[in-house]
Design a protein around this motif. Sequence first.
Motif, PDB file in Angstrom:
ATOM      1  N   ARG A 139      98.800   3.081  13.129  1.00 61.66           N
ATOM      2  CA  ARG A 139      99.709   1.976  12.852  1.00 61.66           C
ATOM      3  C   ARG A 139     100.998   2.459  12.197  1.00 61.66           C
ATOM      4  NH1 ARG A 139      94.674   0.128  11.330  1.00 61.66           N
ATOM      5  NH2 ARG A 139      95.091   0.404   9.097  1.00 61.66           N
ATOM      6  N   GLY A 140     102.070   1.697  12.420  1.00 59.41           N
ATOM      7  CA  GLY A 140     103.346   1.975  11.763  1.00 59.41           C
ATOM      8  C   GLY A 140     104.107   3.157  12.321  1.00 59.41           C
ATOM      9  N   GLU A 141     103.795   3.555  13.575  1.00 61.81           N
ATOM     10  CA  GLU A 141     104.421   4.756  14.150  1.00 61.81           C
ATOM     11  C   GLU A 141     105.409   4.434  15.267  1.00 61.81           C
ATOM     12  OE1 GLU A 141     100.260   7.233  13.472  1.00 61.81           O
ATOM     13  OE2 GLU A 141     101.126   7.064  15.477  1.00 61.81           O
ATOM     14  N   TYR A 142     105.134   3.403  16.071  1.00 60.09           N
ATOM     15  CA  TYR A 142     105.993   2.967  17.165  1.00 60.09           C
ATOM     16  C   TYR A 142     106.029   3.939  18.345  1.00 60.09           C
ATOM     17  CZ  TYR A 142     107.483  -0.260  13.528  1.00 60.09           C
ATOM     18  OH  TYR A 142     107.496  -1.196  12.516  1.00 60.09           O
ATOM     19  N   VAL A 143     105.157   4.926  18.329  1.00 55.88           N
ATOM     20  CA  VAL A 143     104.859   5.742  19.506  1.00 55.88           C
ATOM     21  C   VAL A 143     103.355   5.594  19.683  1.00 55.88           C
ATOM     22  CG1 VAL A 143     104.823   8.044  20.523  1.00 55.88           C
ATOM     23  CG2 VAL A 143     106.781   7.333  19.146  1.00 55.88           C
ATOM     24  N   PHE A 289     115.430 -11.121  -0.047  1.00 59.84           N
ATOM     25  CA  PHE A 289     115.181 -10.386   1.195  1.00 59.84           C
ATOM     26  C   PHE A 289     113.699 -10.096   1.388  1.00 59.84           C
ATOM     27  CE2 PHE A 289     114.711  -6.613   3.824  1.00 59.84           C
ATOM     28  CZ  PHE A 289     115.391  -7.034   4.956  1.00 59.84           C
ATOM     29  N   PHE A 290     112.997  -9.796   0.315  1.00 58.38           N
ATOM     30  CA  PHE A 290     111.564  -9.515   0.453  1.00 58.38           C
ATOM     31  C   PHE A 290     110.808 -10.770   0.910  1.00 58.38           C
ATOM     32  CE2 PHE A 290     107.226  -8.748  -1.227  1.00 58.38           C
ATOM     33  CZ  PHE A 290     106.945  -7.587  -0.514  1.00 58.38           C
ATOM     34  N   ASP A 291     111.236 -11.926   0.472  1.00 55.87           N
ATOM     35  CA  ASP A 291     110.636 -13.165   0.970  1.00 55.87           C
ATOM     36  C   ASP A 291     110.825 -13.267   2.487  1.00 55.87           C
ATOM     37  OD1 ASP A 291     109.778 -13.928  -1.530  1.00 55.87           O
ATOM     38  OD2 ASP A 291     111.432 -15.322  -1.892  1.00 55.87           O
ATOM     39  N   PHE A 292     112.025 -12.911   2.971  1.00 54.06           N
ATOM     40  CA  PHE A 292     112.269 -12.930   4.415  1.00 54.06           C
ATOM     41  C   PHE A 292     111.338 -11.945   5.128  1.00 54.06           C
ATOM     42  CE2 PHE A 292     117.023 -13.447   3.154  1.00 54.06           C
ATOM     43  CZ  PHE A 292     116.769 -14.708   2.648  1.00 54.06           C
ATOM     44  N   TYR A 293     111.266 -10.739   4.565  1.00 58.39           N
ATOM     45  CA  TYR A 293     110.450  -9.671   5.159  1.00 58.39           C
ATOM     46  C   TYR A 293     108.983 -10.091   5.246  1.00 58.39           C
ATOM     47  CZ  TYR A 293     108.036  -5.113   5.363  1.00 58.39           C
ATOM     48  OH  TYR A 293     107.223  -4.067   5.698  1.00 58.39           O
ATOM     49  N   MET A 294     108.463 -10.676   4.174  1.00 57.42           N
ATOM     50  CA  MET A 294     107.058 -11.088   4.168  1.00 57.42           C
ATOM     51  C   MET A 294     106.813 -12.237   5.145  1.00 57.42           C
ATOM     52  SD  MET A 294     105.372  -9.099   2.218  1.00 57.42           S
ATOM     53  CE  MET A 294     103.849  -9.992   1.896  1.00 57.42           C
ATOM     54  N   GLU A 295     107.729 -13.182   5.217  1.00 59.58           N
ATOM     55  CA  GLU A 295     107.566 -14.325   6.115  1.00 59.58           C
ATOM     56  C   GLU A 295     107.538 -13.875   7.572  1.00 59.58           C
ATOM     57  OE1 GLU A 295     107.509 -17.988   8.083  1.00 59.58           O
ATOM     58  OE2 GLU A 295     106.939 -17.454   6.026  1.00 59.58           O
ATOM     59  N   ARG A 303     100.221  -7.688   8.408  1.00 59.91           N
ATOM     60  CA  ARG A 303     100.419  -7.241   7.025  1.00 59.91           C
ATOM     61  C   ARG A 303     101.635  -6.326   6.982  1.00 59.91           C
ATOM     62  NH1 ARG A 303      99.513  -2.939   3.771  1.00 59.91           N
ATOM     63  NH2 ARG A 303      98.612  -1.721   5.464  1.00 59.91           N
ATOM     64  N   PRO A 304     102.740  -6.770   6.379  1.00 54.67           N
ATOM     65  CA  PRO A 304     103.922  -5.908   6.287  1.00 54.67           C
ATOM     66  C   PRO A 304     103.599  -4.599   5.555  1.00 54.67           C
ATOM     67  CG  PRO A 304     104.482  -8.165   5.763  1.00 54.67           C
ATOM     68  CD  PRO A 304     102.984  -8.100   5.835  1.00 54.67           C
TER      69      PRO A 304
END
Length: 448
Positions: A139-143, A289-295, A303-304
Amino acid sequence: MSPARKELDHKDAKDNGAKQDHGGKKDLRAVELRISVVDSITEVDRADWDACANPIAAGDESASSHPESELARLRRPSDPDSTSGIAYNPFVSHDFLSALEASKSVGGRTGWHVQHVVAKTSDGTLVAAAPAYLKSHSRGEYVFDAGWAEAYMRAGGSYYPKLQISVPFTPATGPRLLVREGMPAAATRRALAQGLIQVCGVAGASGVHVTFAPEAEYRLLGELGYLQRTDQQFHFENRNFASFDDFLAALSSRKRKTIRRERQDALQNGISVHWLTGSDLTEEVWDAFFDFYMETGSRKWGRPYLTREFYSLVGETMKDRILLVMAKRAGRWIAGAINFIGSQTLFGRHWGAIEHHPFLHFELCYYQAIDYAIAHKMLRVEAGAQGEHKISRGYIPTTTFSAHYIADPGLRRAIADYLVRERAYVAAAGRELSELAPFRRDLAEEPE
């Protein structure tokens, strides 16, 4: 998951001291490189790491504080055995990687076990490094290699742990085999790449995965037996545009009208857009911004990946290298996109919103990024992974590169066969998608 043993010797010849060749670079044939692993970047001096990661900026503080503005100079080819032509990349900096660790976005139970690989001469001088993580998932690699892992496990193998050479959660091209200025770059990268294979064996990993590497590193790794993989992203290329209207003038009439309408519609309902950087990045702004990121991240990924503390840390140490594009309505922040500023490239990373308005995503993530890149004479905007919808908005297909050492011969043969077909598909898709670019057909090629 057991970490690699702390030190491995990679001897290119007897250690007779760091002799100089006629170009002023050290002669690697006379240097013994000692490859070792550290389980925190705090074990590496910040200045030493950055001298390898961003040699363009290491000796010039102003270069690391301000985006490069001379497009013509940056477009000149550089010496392939030099590091002096490498652009500043914020993601491989000590500040960025240490923020990931200190904020607990990596390490602990995240499945990203820090195993940075460093190469030193016999006198202890750091001359090369690679951001590395021993991983228990993909996870979290995008390849994407989950299919490889599943097939290997069905055959009775254990795909994890694997050694990942990348920047976590960051699908952005940048150097992975980091070399200090003054070293012969190609030879040092070869030694480091071979050292990664040694570390892989000691750690009991199934392979080494170098993702989002520059094409030159990709080809060098291919020469060393790493399997080669390509994929597609969509980047805006600045053709020396003087303004956003100048960019629009290069588009077909229909695309030009569509973008103007989208930009106008995005700012309906009393929405204003603000560029925040430097001292503008207050804790109040990061909270919003973190509220935006979590939403948005919770809906997209479940799970961010990044913690709230991460933003405070980079906001303190990298504030002049961050651009937040924030939208405000009725006196409160409602959406935002975070960008990191390189010397040549504006890297769009992620966005989020607590109110949803038509085309606001395109405005904050794509059009405002183009505005900023043009205003600051930057070469390109990388707007993250995937997204064919970006093409009609001026972002053209661009090949990305990764390289993979697979320890098991049987798995290596199967993956190699698959990658031949995948590379052909990616190349064909890139040619087809390029035909969809919104630019006018009557525009001549830009002269060199």
